[in-house]
Design a protein around this motif. Structure first.
Motif, PDB file in Angstrom:
ATOM      1  N   ILE A  10       0.851  -1.167   0.000  1.00 16.91           N
ATOM      2  CA  ILE A  10       0.000   0.000   0.000  1.00 16.91           C
ATOM      3  C   ILE A  10       0.887   1.217   0.000  1.00 16.91           C
ATOM      4  O   ILE A  10       1.962   1.221   0.586  1.00 16.91           O
ATOM      5  N   SER A  11       0.477   2.241  -0.717  1.00 19.63           N
ATOM      6  CA  SER A  11       1.334   3.398  -0.909  1.00 19.63           C
ATOM      7  C   SER A  11       0.726   4.630  -0.293  1.00 19.63           C
ATOM      8  O   SER A  11      -0.459   4.868  -0.422  1.00 19.63           O
ATOM      9  N   TYR A  12       1.552   5.399   0.390  1.00 21.20           N
ATOM     10  CA  TYR A  12       1.155   6.682   0.923  1.00 21.20           C
ATOM     11  C   TYR A  12       1.940   7.761   0.203  1.00 21.20           C
ATOM     12  O   TYR A  12       3.137   7.605  -0.015  1.00 21.20           O
ATOM     13  N   SER A  13       1.315   8.863  -0.131  1.00 21.61           N
ATOM     14  CA  SER A  13       2.048  10.046  -0.562  1.00 21.61           C
ATOM     15  C   SER A  13       2.361  10.863   0.665  1.00 21.61           C
ATOM     16  O   SER A  13       1.554  10.915   1.591  1.00 21.61           O
ATOM     17  N   VAL A  14       3.522  11.518   0.692  1.00 17.56           N
ATOM     18  CA  VAL A  14       3.891  12.309   1.837  1.00 17.56           C
ATOM     19  C   VAL A  14       2.832  13.385   2.064  1.00 17.56           C
ATOM     20  O   VAL A  14       2.411  14.071   1.155  1.00 17.56           O
ATOM     21  N   GLY A  15       2.407  13.514   3.320  1.00 16.71           N
ATOM     22  CA  GLY A  15       1.406  14.503   3.672  1.00 16.71           C
ATOM     23  C   GLY A  15       0.025  13.905   3.793  1.00 16.71           C
ATOM     24  O   GLY A  15      -0.852  14.500   4.399  1.00 16.71           O
ATOM     25  N   LEU A  16      -0.224  12.735   3.209  1.00 16.60           N
ATOM     26  CA  LEU A  16      -1.517  12.105   3.367  1.00 16.60           C
ATOM     27  C   LEU A  16      -1.544  11.330   4.659  1.00 16.60           C
ATOM     28  O   LEU A  16      -0.581  10.700   5.048  1.00 16.60           O
ATOM     29  N   THR A  17      -2.671  11.309   5.332  1.00 21.16           N
ATOM     30  CA  THR A  17      -2.794  10.578   6.583  1.00 21.16           C
ATOM     31  C   THR A  17      -3.714   9.384   6.428  1.00 21.16           C
ATOM     32  O   THR A  17      -4.074   8.761   7.407  1.00 21.16           O
ATOM     33  N   ALA A  18      -4.105   9.080   5.221  1.00 17.56           N
ATOM     34  CA  ALA A  18      -4.939   7.905   4.983  1.00 17.56           C
ATOM     35  C   ALA A  18      -4.376   7.152   3.788  1.00 17.56           C
ATOM     36  O   ALA A  18      -3.490   7.629   3.073  1.00 17.56           O
ATOM     37  N   PHE A  54       1.917   8.513  11.382  1.00 19.45           N
ATOM     38  CA  PHE A  54       2.801   9.490  12.019  1.00 19.45           C
ATOM     39  C   PHE A  54       4.123   9.623  11.272  1.00 19.45           C
ATOM     40  O   PHE A  54       4.697  10.717  11.180  1.00 19.45           O
ATOM     41  N   PHE A  55       4.619   8.506  10.740  1.00 20.62           N
ATOM     42  CA  PHE A  55       5.881   8.569  10.007  1.00 20.62           C
ATOM     43  C   PHE A  55       5.728   9.406   8.742  1.00 20.62           C
ATOM     44  O   PHE A  55       6.580  10.240   8.415  1.00 20.62           O
ATOM     45  N   VAL A  56       4.633   9.184   8.016  1.00 13.41           N
ATOM     46  CA  VAL A  56       4.381   9.964   6.805  1.00 13.41           C
ATOM     47  C   VAL A  56       4.282  11.449   7.138  1.00 13.41           C
ATOM     48  O   VAL A  56       4.862  12.305   6.459  1.00 13.41           O
ATOM     49  N   GLU A  61       7.263  16.954   7.303  1.00 13.48           N
ATOM     50  CA  GLU A  61       7.817  18.108   8.021  1.00 13.48           C
ATOM     51  C   GLU A  61       9.325  18.225   7.835  1.00 13.48           C
ATOM     52  O   GLU A  61       9.847  19.313   7.598  1.00 13.48           O
ATOM     53  N   VAL A  62      10.039  17.098   7.964  1.00 11.77           N
ATOM     54  CA  VAL A  62      11.504  17.179   7.979  1.00 11.77           C
ATOM     55  C   VAL A  62      12.137  16.988   6.602  1.00 11.77           C
ATOM     56  O   VAL A  62      13.269  17.402   6.380  1.00 11.77           O
ATOM     57  N   ALA A  63      11.408  16.334   5.702  1.00 11.65           N
ATOM     58  CA  ALA A  63      11.964  16.093   4.360  1.00 11.65           C
ATOM     59  C   ALA A  63      10.834  16.104   3.342  1.00 11.65           C
ATOM     60  O   ALA A  63      10.464  15.059   2.786  1.00 11.65           O
ATOM     61  N   PRO A  64      10.255  17.270   3.083  1.00 10.43           N
ATOM     62  CA  PRO A  64       9.072  17.338   2.212  1.00 10.43           C
ATOM     63  C   PRO A  64       9.312  16.872   0.789  1.00 10.43           C
ATOM     64  O   PRO A  64       8.349  16.551   0.080  1.00 10.43           O
ATOM     65  N   ASP A  65      10.548  16.832   0.355  1.00 10.05           N
ATOM     66  CA  ASP A  65      10.839  16.396  -1.011  1.00 10.05           C
ATOM     67  C   ASP A  65      11.040  14.887  -1.128  1.00 10.05           C
ATOM     68  O   ASP A  65      11.221  14.369  -2.232  1.00 10.05           O
ATOM     69  N   VAL A  66      11.025  14.203   0.017  1.00 12.37           N
ATOM     70  CA  VAL A  66      11.225  12.746   0.016  1.00 12.37           C
ATOM     71  C   VAL A  66       9.869  12.067   0.168  1.00 12.37           C
ATOM     72  O   VAL A  66       9.132  12.335   1.113  1.00 12.37           O
TER      73      VAL A  66
END
Length: 358
Positions: A10-18, A54-56, A61-66
């Motif tokens: 399952i894939s999360y995009s950074v910034g998504l919480t679902a 929480f990790f996403v 916050e710390v590495a928005p480009d990753v």
């Protein structure tokens, strides 16, 4: 143990919480730099709803480009190894792994090292000389808190049941050893009686339920306390006790502070659960991952090292814990865990408790 401190992706995009996208498992590599997080299973809801979330968020916050890609192996070690290989093939810069099995997962860290990719062991240790970092609470102390709670709520000569964790999870043994530091002297002296104990393969509540049924049958319901290693086991034990009219009359410990566990505490059926600040764990992990992606050092983030199962010194950051008991404990978790609200807990039968009506 402490050296210096005592089949679906399952894939999360950074910034998504679902959940963002259900992947086929053979998609093209992500366009930019990415970190892969490998979860062990979905039996325990915390992995996806808390740890991954929480990790996403922390990575944003710390590495928005990753970017972050999250996999779940559904308790299959071969699947987890394939997911790691897939992530490495796609060009993952860091693997964050919650291993199903601390020993078989060594192949993941070793393969990553061959590719020049660091591996962070999250929550559970990976027994490889190539484990780069470990983030964890003091699970031995948490096991001790579980046992101490049950001891304080039983009396001399009482019979206890121990529902242990998965034999393949290295954390399960650490939790159990922490329990035994409190319990073994009492068993030896006769202050408490060990009536039944069993491991719970895969932390499966159905297996824990069978174990508790067997314990009650074997002991003819002569059980005064249940030292359960996590909330899934606790819920299974309570269901078994309820069939015998014993729920709420026997102290039952737990771990993870799930919504169900907090509800059972309000109902007086589960009496303790251990809470870890998963947001802090994920935040520490994100900071480490961001540094490793950049090739930077992480020594200033560690508090020492631990020796893993192959005697490798692994940099370690300990995270605190809290033993939640009664309404005060439920209130503490709700206040400090942003993934759980009072509204989440005050559902169903729990909604009728005084805690939820006030």
């Amino acid at each position: 143990m402490l050296k210096s401190l005592r089949k679906t992706a399952i894939s999360y995009s950074v910034g998504l919480t679902a959940l963002a996208v259900a992947m086929s498992g053979s998609g093209a590599a992500l366009a930019g730099e990415f970190v892969a997080m490998l979860l062990p299973e979905n039996v325990n809801p915390r992995w996806e709803s808390q740890d991954a979330r929480f990790f996403v968020e922390a990575m944003k916050e710390v590495a928005p480009d990753v970017e972050v890609e999250v996999f779940n192996a559904n308790n299959d070690t071969a699947t987890q190894q394939r997911q790691a290989e897939q992530a490495l093939t796609r060009g993952a810069k860091v693997l964050v792994v919650v291993p199903i099995d601390g020993e078989s997962s060594a192949i993941i860290a070793d393969s990553a090292a061959e590719a020049g990719v660091p591996t962070i062991a999250y929550d559970r240790m990976i027994h490889s000389k190539n484990t780069s970092f470990w983030v964890q609470a003091d699970l031995g102390a948490m096991g001790g808190s579980q046992a101490q709670h049950v001891v304080e709520n039983t009396k001399k000569g009482d019979t206890l049941v121990l529902l242990k964790g998965s034999p393949t999870d290295p954390n399960a043994a650490v939790i159990h050893n922490g329990q035994l530091e409190i319990l073994q002297p009492l068993f030896d002296s006769g202050e408490r009686v060990l009536g039944y104990e069993n491991w719970t393969q895969g932390w499966d509540p159905a297996i824990a339920r069978r174990s508790m049924d067997q314990a009650l049958t074997k002991l003819n319901n002569n059980v005064q306390g249940v030292v359960s290693s996590n909330d899934g086991n606790a819920g299974a034990a309570i269901a078994s006790l309820a069939e015998q009219g014993m729920a709420g009359k026997v102290p039952v410990s737990g771990l993870d502070a799930t919504v169900q566990a907090l509800q059972l505490i309000l109902l007086g059926e589960q009496t303790q659960t251990g809470w870890r600040p998963f947001k802090d764990m994920a935040g520490v992990t994100a900071n480490v991952a961001a540094r490793l992606v950049k090739g930077e050092g992480v020594d200033d983030l560690t508090a020492g090292t631990v020796k893993n199962g192959v005697e490798a010194d692994v940099p370690f950051v300990p995270v605190g814990h809290y033993s939640a008991v009664g309404e005060e404990g439920v209130a503490y978790v709700i206040e400090n865990d942003t993934s759980i609200s009072k509204g989440d807990v005050c559902q169903g039968a729990a909604a009728e408790t005084s805690f939820c009506k006030n």
